[in-house]
Enzyme design. Structure first.
Site, PDB file in Angstrom:
ATOM      1  N   SER A  10       5.449 -22.115  -3.673  1.00 47.42           N
ATOM      2  CA  SER A  10       5.372 -22.538  -2.273  1.00 47.42           C
ATOM      3  C   SER A  10       5.719 -21.449  -1.276  1.00 47.42           C
ATOM      4  O   SER A  10       5.195 -21.425  -0.172  1.00 47.42           O
ATOM      5  CB  SER A  10       6.293 -23.731  -2.044  1.00 47.42           C
ATOM      6  OG  SER A  10       5.855 -24.821  -2.815  1.00 47.42           O
ATOM      7  N   THR A  11       6.625 -20.558  -1.638  1.00 42.93           N
ATOM      8  CA  THR A  11       7.076 -19.556  -0.670  1.00 42.93           C
ATOM      9  C   THR A  11       6.995 -18.159  -1.244  1.00 42.93           C
ATOM     10  O   THR A  11       6.980 -17.973  -2.460  1.00 42.93           O
ATOM     11  CB  THR A  11       8.536 -19.830  -0.227  1.00 42.93           C
ATOM     12  OG1 THR A  11       9.389 -19.725  -1.375  1.00 42.93           O
ATOM     13  CG2 THR A  11       8.671 -21.202   0.405  1.00 42.93           C
TER      14      THR A  11
END
Length: 188
Positions: A10-11
């Site tokens: 996600s990041t």
């Protein structure tokens, strides 16, 4: 018939290597990866590329179902697109494949669980923030961009690209900050 791996975190500060190693060990000839939220399909260009090039008999392999997405509708849509192309989806943990009818049912249930888990996490986070606010200890998330620096550099005549480089942010963020500052006429 190719085994195509897809990995996602996600990041930017999360690591893809564990997923990539696992997909290589499973014999994936092609592996596409990206660092994007799984909350929606928007902006997930690598996933779009994989789906576009799947052929009849190919297999899309992911380490966990939530790598495909966090929303049941999105996950089921992805599975449906693969089926439309005559391809299969295999999730390694827990091992489930759409090659059989039970695989579809299990993937649907797992997708619903992943979406429910995401909602629970958000609810717990919101409750925790409310408790911290009422206790007077919540200060909000850390500011990632130095707004003052951006406005100062703009006042000194630097261009948006130069400002973005110095402030370690995107040009779009610079435009937004400067635009909001000019509209409100005060600090943002």
């Amino acid at each position: 018939m190719a085994r195509i791996g897809y990995a996602r975190v996600s990041t930017g500060d999360q690591d893809l290597e564990g997923q990539l190693d696992r997909l290589r060990a499973e014999g994936c000839e092609i592996i596409r990866s990206e660092k994007m939220s799984g909350a929606s399909r928007e902006g997930r260009n690598e996933l779009s590329t994989v789906l576009e090039f799947l052929h009849h008999g190919d297999e899309l392999v992911v380490t966990r179902l939530d790598r495909l997405g966090r929303d049941t509708r999105d996950v089921l849509s992805i599975v449906h697109e693969c089926q439309e192309r005559g391809a299969f989806v295999t999730v390694l943990d827990p091992h489930v494949s759409t090659r059989g009818e039970m695989g579809h049912i299990i993937l649907t249930v797992l997708g619903m669980v992943a979406q429910m888990e995401r909602r629970f996490i958000k609810e717990r986070q919101k409750e925790g923030i409310e408790r911290a606010k009422s206790a007077g200890v919540y200060k909000g998330g850390r500011q990632r961009i130095d707004y003052t620096l951006i406005r100062d550099l703009d006042c000194h005549g630097l261009g948006v690209t130069a400002i973005a480089e110095r402030a370690s942010c995107s040009r779009m963020q610079v435009y937004r900050i400067l635009s909001a500052h000019r509209v409100t006429g005060n600090s943002t």
